[in-house]
Enzyme design. Structure first.
Site, short mmCIF file in Angstrom:
data_model
loop_
_atom_site.label_atom_id
_atom_site.label_comp_id
_atom_site.label_asym_id
_atom_site.label_seq_id
_atom_site.Cartn_x
_atom_site.Cartn_y
_atom_site.Cartn_z
N GLY A 65 0.80 -1.23 0.00
CA GLY A 65 0.00 0.00 0.00
C GLY A 65 0.83 1.27 0.00
O GLY A 65 0.32 2.36 -0.19
N GLY A 66 2.15 1.13 0.21
CA GLY A 66 2.98 2.31 0.44
C GLY A 66 3.59 2.87 -0.83
O GLY A 66 3.83 2.16 -1.81
N GLN A 139 -6.87 -2.09 0.29
CA GLN A 139 -7.02 -1.69 1.69
C GLN A 139 -7.96 -0.50 1.80
O GLN A 139 -8.37 0.10 0.79
CB GLN A 139 -5.67 -1.46 2.34
CG GLN A 139 -4.95 -0.19 2.02
CD GLN A 139 -3.77 0.04 2.98
OE1 GLN A 139 -2.62 0.04 2.56
NE2 GLN A 139 -4.04 0.26 4.25
N GLY A 167 -2.54 2.57 7.69
CA GLY A 167 -1.38 1.77 8.12
C GLY A 167 -1.58 0.30 7.77
O GLY A 167 -2.68 -0.13 7.40
N HIS A 168 -0.49 -0.48 7.91
CA HIS A 168 -0.63 -1.89 7.50
C HIS A 168 -1.44 -2.73 8.48
O HIS A 168 -1.81 -3.86 8.17
CB HIS A 168 0.72 -2.52 7.17
CG HIS A 168 1.84 -2.18 8.12
ND1 HIS A 168 1.88 -2.66 9.38
CD2 HIS A 168 2.93 -1.40 7.97
CE1 HIS A 168 2.97 -2.20 9.98
NE2 HIS A 168 3.63 -1.42 9.15
N LYS A 345 15.20 0.77 2.58
CA LYS A 345 14.54 1.92 3.21
C LYS A 345 15.18 3.23 2.79
O LYS A 345 14.58 4.28 2.88
CB LYS A 345 14.62 1.79 4.75
CG LYS A 345 13.88 0.60 5.32
CD LYS A 345 12.37 0.72 5.13
CE LYS A 345 11.66 -0.53 5.60
NZ LYS A 345 10.28 -0.62 5.12
#
Ligand code: UPG
Length: 470
Positions: A65-66, A139, A167-168, A345
Site C-alpha cells: 500500500g505504500g 485496503q 497503516g498496515h 529503506k
C-alpha cells in the site's frame, strides 16, 4: 466513510482508534510499563520437518500500500527498479512463479491501497498476467482529522487529500471487509505468510511454515537480533501488567524514552514484519471483538496536503500489523537469519542492492555475493545529497560502482560515480563544494579523497560526462 462505501470492519477499526484519540490517549507505550521480551527460539533450533504439502493450505501476501514517499517516490514503492531491470514486484512475482513451478499452485495476494492499485495492477497485467486473478485486496481509507477539533480535514483543491490509508494494521479489516478471509477459509487456506513488499528476503520458507503449523500458535512474528543499524523499526517487548508480548513501534515511543527504545542490548529483537497468521483463529478473534481487531493507535502528525506545509494541520490515525501480537493469546515470535530481512529503506540500501555486492539467487532472492566474505559493505551516503532516488540516479547515471571488495563506503557531499569506479576496503569521498564532482572511473582502495578542489561539473548537467583528472 459509509458514504464512500467503506466496509463496516474498517469503520469499526477506525472507531476504535478514534475513541482512543478522543479519550486523550497519545498512543505512546511508556518505558515504565514494559520489560525486555524473553529469549526466543532460533530458526536453527526448529525441529519440525519441512513439508511442502502445507503450501496448499497457505497464502503468501505482500503489503503493497505504500508509496515510498520517504525516498521521493510518488507511485507504488514496489515498482522501483532494484536490480538490473527488475523491480521489487518483478522479483516477488518471479519468486512466486518459481515456487509454483517447484511446489504447485501456491496462493499469492497483494494488499494494495487506493494510491498503488492502478499502477500495480497494470504492471501485473502487462508483465505477469498469470498472477492477476484474485491477487488484489484493496485496503481501506480513513479520514485525516483536524489536529485541534478532530473533525474530518478538508482540502477543497484536492479532496483525495482528505483521506489516508490507515497503516498496515488495516490488513485484518481489509481481509474481513473484502470477503477474502471467508473466501480463503472456504478454499481450505489456513496459514498466511505476510511481509513488506520492500523486503525481498521474506521468501516462502518450508521450515518456518512447518514450525508454525506444528506449534499450533495463532500468530508468529519473525524477529532479528538488533544491531546498531536497526534502531528504527519496531521492537518486541513484554507488557508488565500481564506478561503479554507486544510490539513497540518508534511512533509509539515518547521522546524521553527514545534512548531506551534504542538500547539494543535491552530490547534485543526487532520485528521484521514477516508474520504468520492462522486464518481460522483470526476469524475467531475478529468475531470475539465484534468484527475487528482492536489494535493500538498510532498517531501521525502531518498536513492535509503533503506537498504544502502551510495547509491544515492533521492527525492520521494508523495501526501496525505486528501489533496484533498482543491480541492473540499464545502468539509467539522466532529469531530468523538476517537473510530473511533485506529491506530497502534508504538510498544506501538501494545502491548496495544494485551493486555487484548482491546477486540474485535461482529462486529470485537477493544474496550477498560470496566474494564479500559473509559481510555486506557498510554504505553511508550523504543524507542531504542522496535522500531521494532521483538524486541517487543522477549521481549514478553511468552505473553504480563496484562494491564487492569494499568494506565501507562513506560519501559526504555530491559525488558522481559510475560503474567504472571500483571501491576496495574503506573508501571515503568528500566534496564540500556546492557543485557536484565527478569521480574518474578507476580503482580506489583504502583511501580518503577530498574532491572539494577538483574541477566541478558546474551548474549545468552535461549531456556527455567526461572524466575529470585531478
Ligand atoms: N503499507 C501498506 N499500507 C499502509 C502502510 C504501509 O500496505 O497503510 C505497506 C508498505 O507498502 C510496506 C509495508 O507496509 O510494504 C511496511 O510499511 P512501512 O511504512 O515501510 O513500515 P516500516 O517502517 O518498514 O515498519 C514496518 C513495521 C516495523 C518493522 C519494519 C521492518 O511497522 O515494526 O520493524 O516494518 O522493516
Amino acid at each position: 466513510m459509509v458514504a464512500e462505501g467503506i466496509a463496516p470492519s474498517a469503520i469499526s477499526a477506525f472507531e476504535s482508534t478514534f475513541s482512543s484519540l478522543q479519550s486523550g490517549a497519545t498512543g505512546m507505550i511508556p518505558e515504565s510499563t514494559i520489560s525486555p521480551a524473553p529469549d526466543l527460539l532460533k530458526y536453527e533450533d526448529i525441529t519440525a520437518t519441512p513439508n511442502a504439502d502445507l503450501l496448499s493450505q497457505t497464502v503468501v501476501l505482500k503489503l503493497n500500500g505504500g508509496l515510498g514517499t520517504g525516498m521521493g517516490l510518488d507511485k507504488a514503492k514496489s515498482l522501483l527498479k532494484v536490480k538490473g531491470n527488475d523491480t521489487f514486484l518483478d522479483l516477488a512475482a518471479k519468486q512466486v512463479i518459481s515456487m509454483r513451478k517447484n511446489y504447485g499452485n501456491v496462493k499469492f495476494m497483494l494488499m494494495n491501497s487506493f494510491s498503488t492499485s492502478d499502477d500495480t495492477m497494470s504492471f501485473l497485467k502487462s508483465n505477469y498476467p498469470s498472477l492477476v486473478e484474485g491477487v488484489e485486496m484493496l485496503q481501506n481509507k480513513v479520514p485525516k482529522l483536524d489536529r485541534e477539533t478532530f473533525l474530518p480535514a478538508t482540502c477543497p483543491t484536492n479532496p483525495d487529500n482528505e483521506w489516508c490509508p490507515p497503516g498496515h494494521g488495516d490488513l485484518y479489516a481489509a481481509l474481513v471487509g473484502s470477503g477474502k478471509l471467508d473466501a480463503l477459509l472456504a478454499d481450505g487456506i489456513k496459514y498466511m505468510s505476510v511481509s513488506n513488499s520492500d523486503n525481498l528476503g521474506a521468501t516462502m520458507d518450508l521450515s518456518l511454515l512447518a514450525h508454525f503449523a506444528a506449534s499450533n500458535a495463532p500468530f508468529m512474528m519473525e524477529c532479528c537480533e538488533r544491531t546498531e543499524n536497526d534502531k528504527k523499526g519496531g521492537h518486541l517487548a513484554q507488557r508488565n501488567s500481564d506478561s503479554q508480548l507486544i510490539l513497540r513501534e518508534s511512533a509509539m515511543c515518547a521522546d524521553e524514552d527514545k534512548d531506551e527504545f534504542q538500547n539494543i542490548s535491552k530490547y534485543k529483537y526487532f520485528n521484521t514484519n514477516n508474520l504468520w497468521v492462522r486464518l481460522d483463529i483470526l476469524k475467531e478473534v475478529i468475531t470475539k471483538f465484534g468484527g475487528f481487531i482492536p489494535l493500538p493507535m498510532i498517531m501521525n502528525k502531518k498536513t492535509v496536503d503533503p506537498k504544502d506545509d502551510e495547509s491544515q494541520k492533521v492527525i492520521q490515525l494508523e495501526t501496525a500489523m505486528g501489533a496484533a501480537i498482543e491480541c492473540f493469546s499464545g502468539a509467539t515470535a522466532i529469531v530468523v537469519p538476517r537473510t530473511r530481512f533485506a529491506p530497502v529503506k534508504k538510498c544506501d540500501d538501494l545502491i548496495l542492492l544494485r551493486s555487484d555486492a548482491y546477486l540474485i539467487s535461482d529462486d529470485f532472492r537477493p544474496m550477498l555475493n560470496p566474494l564479500c566474505g559473509g559481510k555486506a559493505p557498510i554504505v553511508s551516503l550523504d543524507s542531504k545529497k542522496y535522500k531521494l532516488v532521483g538524486q541517487l540516479e543522477k549521481c549514478t547515471r553511468n552505473g553504480v560502482p563496484s562494491l564487492v571488495n569494499c568494506q565501507r563506503l562513506t560519501v559526504q557531499g555530491e559525488v558522481w560515480m559510475s560503474r567504472k569506479c571500483i571501491f576496495e576496503g574503506e573508501v571515503s569521498l568528500v566534496n564540500t563544494a556546492d557543485e557536484p564532482k565527478l569521480l574518474p572511473g578507476r580503482k580506489f582502495a583504502n583511501t580518503k579523497l577530498d574532491l572539494t578542489a577538483a574541477p566541478g561539473l558546474g551548474p549545468l548537467t552535461p549531456t556527455t560526462v567526461k572524466t575529470t583528472p585531478f
